[in-house]
Scaffold this motif. Structure first.
Motif, PDB file in Angstrom:
ATOM      1  N   HIS A 159      17.867 -19.410   5.082  1.00 35.46           N
ATOM      2  CA  HIS A 159      18.299 -19.826   3.741  1.00 35.46           C
ATOM      3  C   HIS A 159      17.494 -19.088   2.680  1.00 35.46           C
ATOM      4  N   GLY A 160      17.326 -17.800   2.892  1.00 35.93           N
ATOM      5  CA  GLY A 160      16.518 -16.986   1.996  1.00 35.93           C
ATOM      6  C   GLY A 160      15.330 -16.415   2.738  1.00 35.93           C
ATOM      7  N   LEU A 161      14.445 -15.785   2.018  1.00 37.72           N
ATOM      8  CA  LEU A 161      13.283 -15.121   2.597  1.00 37.72           C
ATOM      9  C   LEU A 161      12.101 -16.088   2.616  1.00 37.72           C
ATOM     10  N   VAL A 162      11.544 -16.342   3.815  1.00 43.11           N
ATOM     11  CA  VAL A 162      10.434 -17.283   3.975  1.00 43.11           C
ATOM     12  C   VAL A 162       9.194 -16.508   4.416  1.00 43.11           C
ATOM     13  N   PRO A 163       8.198 -16.315   3.547  1.00 44.36           N
ATOM     14  CA  PRO A 163       6.994 -15.572   3.929  1.00 44.36           C
ATOM     15  C   PRO A 163       6.002 -16.437   4.693  1.00 44.36           C
ATOM     16  N   ASP A 164       5.339 -15.831   5.678  1.00 42.83           N
ATOM     17  CA  ASP A 164       4.280 -16.486   6.453  1.00 42.83           C
ATOM     18  C   ASP A 164       3.031 -15.612   6.396  1.00 42.83           C
ATOM     19  N   LYS A 165       1.934 -16.139   5.857  1.00 42.37           N
ATOM     20  CA  LYS A 165       0.690 -15.387   5.794  1.00 42.37           C
ATOM     21  C   LYS A 165       0.039 -15.368   7.176  1.00 42.37           C
ATOM     22  N   ILE A 166      -0.138 -14.178   7.740  1.00 46.84           N
ATOM     23  CA  ILE A 166      -0.843 -14.039   9.011  1.00 46.84           C
ATOM     24  C   ILE A 166      -2.345 -13.993   8.769  1.00 46.84           C
ATOM     25  N   VAL A 167      -2.756 -13.205   7.793  1.00 48.92           N
ATOM     26  CA  VAL A 167      -4.169 -13.152   7.397  1.00 48.92           C
ATOM     27  C   VAL A 167      -4.411 -14.236   6.342  1.00 48.92           C
ATOM     28  N   PRO A 168      -5.347 -15.150   6.589  1.00 51.10           N
ATOM     29  CA  PRO A 168      -5.538 -16.301   5.686  1.00 51.10           C
ATOM     30  C   PRO A 168      -6.349 -15.958   4.443  1.00 51.10           C
ATOM     31  N   ASN A 169      -5.809 -15.124   3.593  1.00 46.68           N
ATOM     32  CA  ASN A 169      -6.486 -14.719   2.365  1.00 46.68           C
ATOM     33  C   ASN A 169      -6.119 -15.693   1.247  1.00 46.68           C
ATOM     34  N   VAL A 170      -7.069 -16.532   0.862  1.00 47.19           N
ATOM     35  CA  VAL A 170      -6.799 -17.536  -0.171  1.00 47.19           C
ATOM     36  C   VAL A 170      -6.690 -16.911  -1.557  1.00 47.19           C
ATOM     37  N   GLN A 171      -7.113 -15.656  -1.703  1.00 47.50           N
ATOM     38  CA  GLN A 171      -7.063 -15.003  -3.012  1.00 47.50           C
ATOM     39  C   GLN A 171      -5.729 -14.307  -3.283  1.00 47.50           C
ATOM     40  N   GLN A 172      -4.843 -14.294  -2.291  1.00 50.80           N
ATOM     41  CA  GLN A 172      -3.533 -13.684  -2.482  1.00 50.80           C
ATOM     42  C   GLN A 172      -2.441 -14.661  -2.037  1.00 50.80           C
ATOM     43  N   PRO A 173      -1.363 -14.782  -2.808  1.00 48.35           N
ATOM     44  CA  PRO A 173      -0.292 -15.710  -2.446  1.00 48.35           C
ATOM     45  C   PRO A 173       0.618 -15.114  -1.369  1.00 48.35           C
ATOM     46  N   ALA A 174       1.396 -15.974  -0.734  1.00 54.08           N
ATOM     47  CA  ALA A 174       2.358 -15.514   0.264  1.00 54.08           C
ATOM     48  C   ALA A 174       3.457 -14.669  -0.362  1.00 54.08           C
ATOM     49  N   THR A 175       3.621 -14.771  -1.667  1.00 55.25           N
ATOM     50  CA  THR A 175       4.642 -13.985  -2.379  1.00 55.25           C
ATOM     51  C   THR A 175       4.141 -12.604  -2.802  1.00 55.25           C
ATOM     52  N   ARG A 176       2.914 -12.261  -2.428  1.00 56.87           N
ATOM     53  CA  ARG A 176       2.427 -10.922  -2.761  1.00 56.87           C
ATOM     54  C   ARG A 176       3.390  -9.876  -2.196  1.00 56.87           C
ATOM     55  N   TYR A 177       3.644  -8.847  -2.926  1.00 58.54           N
ATOM     56  CA  TYR A 177       4.562  -7.748  -2.613  1.00 58.54           C
ATOM     57  C   TYR A 177       6.032  -8.127  -2.796  1.00 58.54           C
ATOM     58  N   LEU A 178       6.311  -9.391  -3.088  1.00 60.78           N
ATOM     59  CA  LEU A 178       7.660  -9.764  -3.522  1.00 60.78           C
ATOM     60  C   LEU A 178       7.735  -9.758  -5.041  1.00 60.78           C
ATOM     61  N   VAL A 179       6.577  -9.648  -5.666  1.00 61.28           N
ATOM     62  CA  VAL A 179       6.456  -9.442  -7.106  1.00 61.28           C
ATOM     63  C   VAL A 179       5.587  -8.205  -7.313  1.00 61.28           C
ATOM     64  N   ALA A 180       5.610  -7.635  -8.495  1.00 60.53           N
ATOM     65  CA  ALA A 180       4.862  -6.408  -8.767  1.00 60.53           C
ATOM     66  C   ALA A 180       3.383  -6.594  -8.471  1.00 60.53           C
ATOM     67  N   ASP A 181       2.795  -5.627  -7.767  1.00 66.31           N
ATOM     68  CA  ASP A 181       1.386  -5.703  -7.368  1.00 66.31           C
ATOM     69  C   ASP A 181       0.647  -4.473  -7.883  1.00 66.31           C
ATOM     70  N   ASP A 182      -0.653  -4.624  -8.094  1.00 65.78           N
ATOM     71  CA  ASP A 182      -1.448  -3.535  -8.646  1.00 65.78           C
ATOM     72  C   ASP A 182      -1.647  -2.391  -7.660  1.00 65.78           C
ATOM     73  N   ARG A 183      -1.719  -2.707  -6.366  1.00 63.18           N
ATOM     74  CA  ARG A 183      -2.084  -1.697  -5.375  1.00 63.18           C
ATOM     75  C   ARG A 183      -0.904  -1.331  -4.473  1.00 63.18           C
ATOM     76  N   ASP A 184      -1.016  -0.150  -3.879  1.00 63.90           N
ATOM     77  CA  ASP A 184       0.031   0.298  -2.964  1.00 63.90           C
ATOM     78  C   ASP A 184       0.024  -0.551  -1.696  1.00 63.90           C
ATOM     79  N   PHE A 185       1.128  -0.506  -0.949  1.00 65.30           N
ATOM     80  CA  PHE A 185       1.275  -1.355   0.226  1.00 65.30           C
ATOM     81  C   PHE A 185       2.335  -0.778   1.145  1.00 65.30           C
ATOM     82  N   PHE A 186       2.482  -1.399   2.301  1.00 63.44           N
ATOM     83  CA  PHE A 186       3.475  -0.988   3.290  1.00 63.44           C
ATOM     84  C   PHE A 186       4.452  -2.128   3.548  1.00 63.44           C
ATOM     85  N   ALA A 187       5.715  -1.766   3.733  1.00 60.78           N
ATOM     86  CA  ALA A 187       6.755  -2.706   4.144  1.00 60.78           C
ATOM     87  C   ALA A 187       7.284  -2.288   5.506  1.00 60.78           C
TER      88      ALA A 187
END
Length: 347
Positions: free
Chosen positions: A305-333
């Protein structure tokens, strides 16, 4: 510091200081702080490992289901339940899992340290490298600085990129365009237009060439030919940031002997212990990616029922929606593979 950003003000302030002639000061403060926060050896044993993938939902672990990748051999003589056993993160593709994840304890002397590892099937997935809002600095095309909306239907996972350009002049290229000049001698994650992936020391000059869909550099190799780089104990090739004798969050990527990509992240690591994690997970060549608590990110996605993100790395400083919204740093999909040549889609 007041420019648009995906980071909180405190982190932005440190990054601004680092990039405006204060790198030495940030390095010194971080070295002292993380040395003070370094973990102590020994202590109580963990009774269970964090649940990752579908292991806590509806999928069984793949210890006897798949011949590759093999289970990660436990470090401890008595493994915890599911330790080192690969678990899928979503539906099968052509009868096999395109993405697998697992956790394991990586050091006998530090029994509470947990490594988070992901594996990507190069036949069933396609890797794409995207620029962020500010990294790489000279990007000719930035696009959405997030996963393009039109590609999210086939999205399997996202993960963080490598060291910034200023920390070692790490070059990059996408779809034939130079984002920062590639530098000979640096470890490079390369995605070719024929779908093949590789990690190797770059020797091809400043431009990637027409057969390359993307290239991302990050310091020298930490594993070559299945063995640790003998220079890992020397701090200079890895930057003075955090001193390398200090244990912090670190991430890295490797390639196994069948051409599949392995991602690893763990807290309280030196560059050497990170290399040992990737080596144990099956990497024959590997490179260090971003470090420090703000940056480690590995997110997988379920389509329910849509895209459901699951954080594998438990980084409390980044939300599960990181990279689904504009981010400062480069990344991989990590996408589901489509027929035809591989490119990095921006639309």
């Amino acid at each position: 510091m007041l420019q648009p950003s995906s980071l909180p003000l405190g982190v932005r302030s440190v990054e601004w200081l680092r990039n405006h002639h204060g790198n030495w000061l940030v390095d010194e403060v971080e070295h002292v702080y993380y040395g003070w926060k370094a973990p102590h050896k020994g202590g109580p044993q963990l009774k269970a490992l964090p649940t990752v993938g579908l292991s806590g939902r509806r999928a069984k672990p793949l210890a006897r289901v798949t011949a590759w990748p093999p289970r990660i051999k436990p470090v401890f003589p008595v493994p915890l339940p599911r330790e080192g056993i690969w678990t899928r993160t979503g539906p099968l593709v052509d009868g096999r899992a395109p993405v697998l994840v697992t956790t394991f304890r990586s050091e006998l002397a530090y029994p509470r340290i947990v490594a988070y590892v992901a594996w990507f099937d190069h036949v069933r997935t396609a890797l794409a490298f995207y620029p962020g809002r500010y990294e790489p600095p000279s990007a000719p095309v930035r696009g959405p600085m997030s996963v393009p909306s039109s590609q999210r239907w086939r999205l399997f996972a996202t993960f963080n990129g490598g060291f910034t350009y200023v920390d070692g002049h790490n070059g990059s290229a996408i779809n034939g365009l130079s984002y920062e000049p590639l530098k000979d001698g640096l470890a490079t994650l390369i995605g070719y237009r024929n779908g093949r992936l590789d990690i190797k020391t770059w020797t091809g000059g400043s431009n990637a060439g027409p057969t390359v869909a993307f290239a991302r550099q990050s310091l020298p190799l930490i594993i070559q030919g299945g063995r640790l780089n003998p220079a890992l104990n020397d701090t200079s090739p890895w930057g003075y940031t955090l001193g390398n004798a200090v244990r912090v969050w670190r991430t890295g990527v490797g390639i196994d002997r069948r051409g599949n990509v392995i991602y690893a992240a763990a807290n309280d690591q030196t560059v050497t212990t990170l290399a040992l994690i990737l080596q144990r997970a099956g990497a024959v060549r590997a490179m260090q990616f971003d470090i420090n608590p703000e940056w480690p990110t590995m997110i997988t996605y379920r389509h329910y029922h849509g895209l459901v993100p699951d954080k594998i790395v438990p980084n409390v400083q980044q939300p599960a929606t990181r990279y689904l919204v504009a981010d400062d740093r480069d990344f991989f999909a990590v996408y589901r593979r489509l027929p035809g040549p591989v490119t990095v889609p921006f639309k």
